[in-house]
Design an enzyme around this catalytic site. Structure first.
Site, PDB file in Angstrom:
ATOM      1  N   ASP A   1       0.836  -1.210   0.000  1.00 36.34           N
ATOM      2  CA  ASP A   1       0.000   0.000   0.000  1.00 36.34           C
ATOM      3  C   ASP A   1       0.867   1.255   0.000  1.00 36.34           C
ATOM      4  O   ASP A   1       0.578   2.240   0.662  1.00 36.34           O
ATOM      5  CB  ASP A   1      -0.942   0.013   1.220  1.00 36.34           C
ATOM      6  CG  ASP A   1      -2.118   0.987   1.018  1.00 36.34           C
ATOM      7  OD1 ASP A   1      -2.763   1.352   2.019  1.00 36.34           O
ATOM      8  OD2 ASP A   1      -2.358   1.395  -0.145  1.00 36.34           O
TER       9      ASP A   1
ATOM     10  N   LYS B   1       2.104   4.604  -0.941  1.00 38.67           N
ATOM     11  CA  LYS B   1       1.549   5.787  -1.603  1.00 38.67           C
ATOM     12  C   LYS B   1       1.970   6.986  -0.760  1.00 38.67           C
ATOM     13  O   LYS B   1       2.359   6.818   0.404  1.00 38.67           O
ATOM     14  CB  LYS B   1       0.023   5.688  -1.694  1.00 38.67           C
ATOM     15  CG  LYS B   1      -0.677   5.431  -0.387  1.00 38.67           C
ATOM     16  CD  LYS B   1      -2.159   5.191  -0.615  1.00 38.67           C
ATOM     17  CE  LYS B   1      -2.873   4.851   0.672  1.00 38.67           C
ATOM     18  NZ  LYS B   1      -4.305   4.608   0.452  1.00 38.67           N
TER      19      LYS B   1
ATOM     20  N   ASN C   1       1.263   7.321   2.923  1.00 35.10           N
ATOM     21  CA  ASN C   1       1.875   6.380   3.872  1.00 35.10           C
ATOM     22  C   ASN C   1       3.369   6.593   4.005  1.00 35.10           C
ATOM     23  O   ASN C   1       4.077   5.735   4.531  1.00 35.10           O
ATOM     24  CB  ASN C   1       1.563   4.938   3.451  1.00 35.10           C
ATOM     25  CG  ASN C   1       0.116   4.600   3.759  1.00 35.10           C
ATOM     26  OD1 ASN C   1      -0.502   5.229   4.602  1.00 35.10           O
ATOM     27  ND2 ASN C   1      -0.427   3.648   3.029  1.00 35.10           N
TER      28      ASN C   1
ATOM     29  N   ASP D   1       1.522   2.370   7.953  1.00 35.67           N
ATOM     30  CA  ASP D   1       0.352   1.618   7.479  1.00 35.67           C
ATOM     31  C   ASP D   1       0.720   0.309   6.794  1.00 35.67           C
ATOM     32  O   ASP D   1       0.680   0.186   5.580  1.00 35.67           O
ATOM     33  CB  ASP D   1      -0.529   2.475   6.558  1.00 35.67           C
ATOM     34  CG  ASP D   1      -1.967   1.950   6.619  1.00 35.67           C
ATOM     35  OD1 ASP D   1      -2.895   2.711   6.304  1.00 35.67           O
ATOM     36  OD2 ASP D   1      -2.141   0.775   7.012  1.00 35.67           O
TER      37      ASP D   1
ATOM     38  N   THR E   1      -4.582   0.700  -3.427  1.00 36.83           N
ATOM     39  CA  THR E   1      -5.311   1.887  -3.894  1.00 36.83           C
ATOM     40  C   THR E   1      -5.190   1.971  -5.412  1.00 36.83           C
ATOM     41  O   THR E   1      -4.055   1.968  -5.925  1.00 36.83           O
ATOM     42  CB  THR E   1      -4.688   3.152  -3.237  1.00 36.83           C
ATOM     43  OG1 THR E   1      -4.637   2.933  -1.821  1.00 36.83           O
ATOM     44  CG2 THR E   1      -5.478   4.401  -3.550  1.00 36.83           C
TER      45      THR E   1
HETATM   46  C1  LIG Z   1      -2.825   4.187   9.583  1.00 38.17           C
HETATM   47  O1  LIG Z   1      -2.077   3.008   9.866  1.00 38.17           O
HETATM   48  C2  LIG Z   1      -0.893   3.172  10.523  1.00 38.17           C
HETATM   49  C3  LIG Z   1      -0.439   4.386  11.010  1.00 38.17           C
HETATM   50  C4  LIG Z   1       0.782   4.409  11.677  1.00 38.17           C
HETATM   51  C5  LIG Z   1       1.260   5.657  12.230  1.00 38.17           C
HETATM   52  C6  LIG Z   1       2.372   5.661  13.090  1.00 38.17           C
HETATM   53  C7  LIG Z   1       2.791   6.845  13.628  1.00 38.17           C
HETATM   54  C8  LIG Z   1       2.088   7.992  13.308  1.00 38.17           C
HETATM   55  N1  LIG Z   1       2.253   9.263  13.694  1.00 38.17           N
HETATM   56  C9  LIG Z   1       1.324  10.011  13.071  1.00 38.17           C
HETATM   57  C10 LIG Z   1       0.552   9.170  12.286  1.00 38.17           C
HETATM   58  C11 LIG Z   1      -0.540   9.552  11.439  1.00 38.17           C
HETATM   59  C12 LIG Z   1      -0.834  10.916  11.259  1.00 38.17           C
HETATM   60  C13 LIG Z   1      -1.859  11.261  10.393  1.00 38.17           C
HETATM   61  C14 LIG Z   1      -2.604  10.311   9.689  1.00 38.17           C
HETATM   62  C15 LIG Z   1      -2.295   8.969   9.894  1.00 38.17           C
HETATM   63  C16 LIG Z   1      -3.049   7.890   9.170  1.00 38.17           C
HETATM   64  O2  LIG Z   1      -4.313   7.685   9.736  1.00 38.17           O
HETATM   65  N2  LIG Z   1      -3.180   8.208   7.766  1.00 38.17           N
HETATM   66  C17 LIG Z   1      -2.427   7.331   6.972  1.00 38.17           C
HETATM   67  C18 LIG Z   1      -3.133   7.225   5.621  1.00 38.17           C
HETATM   68  N3  LIG Z   1      -3.687   5.897   5.457  1.00 38.17           N
HETATM   69  C19 LIG Z   1      -4.944   5.758   6.238  1.00 38.17           C
HETATM   70  C20 LIG Z   1      -3.935   5.737   4.030  1.00 38.17           C
HETATM   71  C21 LIG Z   1      -1.265   8.595  10.756  1.00 38.17           C
HETATM   72  N4  LIG Z   1       1.031   7.915  12.453  1.00 38.17           N
HETATM   73  N5  LIG Z   1       0.593   6.784  11.916  1.00 38.17           N
HETATM   74  C22 LIG Z   1       1.547   3.254  11.816  1.00 38.17           C
HETATM   75  C23 LIG Z   1       1.079   2.059  11.342  1.00 38.17           C
HETATM   76  C24 LIG Z   1      -0.131   2.016  10.692  1.00 38.17           C
HETATM   77  O3  LIG Z   1      -0.626   0.838  10.209  1.00 38.17           O
END
Ligand SMILES: COc1cc(-c2ccc3ncc(-c4cccc([C@@H](O)NCCN(C)C)c4)n3n2)ccc1O
Length: 303
Positions: free
Chosen positions: A159, A161, A164, A179, A198
């Site tokens: 995934d 992109k 991420n 992610d 995606t």
């Molecule tokens: C969303 O999945 C993960 C997020 C994260 C992660 C780790 C640290 C961290 N600090 C800030 C954030 C963060 C900040 C804004 C948005 C997101 C996430 O929800 N968006 C990622 C886009 N995805 C849903 C396509 C994640 N993250 N996200 C780690 C493993 C994951 O499987």
């Protein structure tokens, strides 16, 4: 029977299998203050949390569990285990987000992760209007080092992109891949097929339901590179089907309006990733040796 007894079995298995990452069914709120939401996906919300004992900040991913096998809501145990196993195995690399602990409640699994506060790489690129090639190459090199680490263990992200790829801190260039919800181990020669990812970033083998592998990530990395250098998306059509047609026909162009000042080396780098046959597509190792990445004007980053 049912989820609860499975879940304690899973916890037991995890406690023995992944001593690196403690699993706990204690109350999460006993150890962490829950702060603002950072982002959300279909079945997961990411929130900033603070460890009560140390004041350290983390990102907590709250994943809603699928209650019944026939339900379409929530995430199955297999998916959650995949992400935890992958993060446990590869979390030691600079470009990969680290997992510190896992909690389990009757309705959720909570991943306690390294916090990144620099936002998505894509937002950083948009804010800078145009990104010069040396900076783009430096970002792509970091992503390549992280992907090379994953692929050295036959783990595919599936995934990749811009959303991420996140910046560790605002104004700094250290990136973190996040992610791993779709990631899985795909050993060479295995016939793993799945319609995931995606649309804009998926490789021809996904559209044609053919065998996936590490090369599937390399195609997506080509799309990320094209976007970083131009702001445009190479295969995006008006509809999902049109996008899929463009992908299987490998129908893309370096439109002059976006690429008039892009070097031949950068275009050659992308061309070597938009190859329909996964066996002929450049690997992460090939890309790290490409002159656009190693060339004199590529900014140095830590290996
Ligand atoms: C969303 O999945 C993960 C997020 C994260 C992660 C780790 C640290 C961290 N600090 C800030 C954030 C963060 C900040 C804004 C948005 C997101 C996430 O929800 N968006 C990622 C886009 N995805 C849903 C396509 C994640 N993250 N996200 C780690 C493993 C994951 O499987």
């Amino acid at each position: 029977g049912g989820w609860q007894s499975d879940c304690s079995a899973m916890l037991e298995k995890k406690r023995t299998m992944n001593p690196l990452v403690p699993w706990s069914d204690d109350l999460f709120e006993k150890y962490y203050d829950i702060c603002e939401e950072l982002g959300s996906g279909q079945f997961a919300v990411v929130r900033r949390v603070v460890c009560k004992a140390t004041g350290e900040e983390f990102a907590a991913k709250f994943i809603r569990k699928r209650r019944y096998a026939t339900s379409r809501r929530g995430v199955t145990r297999a998916h959650i285990e995949r992400e935890v196993d992958v993060l446990t195995e590869i979390g030691g690399h600079d470009a990969i987000i680290r997992l510190f602990a896992v909690f389990e409640t009757p309705s959720e699994v909570i991943l306690v992760l390294e916090l990144v506060s620099g936002g998505e790489l894509f937002d950083h690129v948009c804010a800078k209007e145009c990104l010069d090639e040396a900076e783009a190459a430096a970002f792509i090199k970091q992503i390549l080092l992280g992907v090379k680490h994953l692929h050295s263990r036959y783990i595919c992200h599936l995934d990749l992109k811009p959303e991420n790829v996140m910046l560790k801190r605002r104004g700094e260039t250290q990136i973190k891949l996040i992610d791993f919800g779709l990631s899985r181990r795909i050993p060479p020669g295995s016939q793993t097929k799945d319609m995931i990812g995606t649309p804009e970033f998926v490789a021809p083998e996904i559209v044609n339901f053919e065998a996936l592998g590490t090369a599937t990530d390399m195609w997506a990395l080509g799309v990320v590179t094209y976007i970083l250098l131009s702001g445009g998306s190479p295969f995006l059509g008006q509809t999902r089907d049109e996008t899929f047609c463009n992908i299987t026909a490998v129908d893309y162009h370096f439109d002059d309006c976006y690429f008039h000042s892009t070097s031949a080396l950068a275009k050659d780098f992308i061309r070597r990733l938009f190859v329909r046959d996964p066996r002929k597509r450049a690997t992460a190792e090939d890309c790290l040796r490409h002159p656009w990445i190693t060339g004199p004007d590529a900014e140095d980053t830590v290996d």
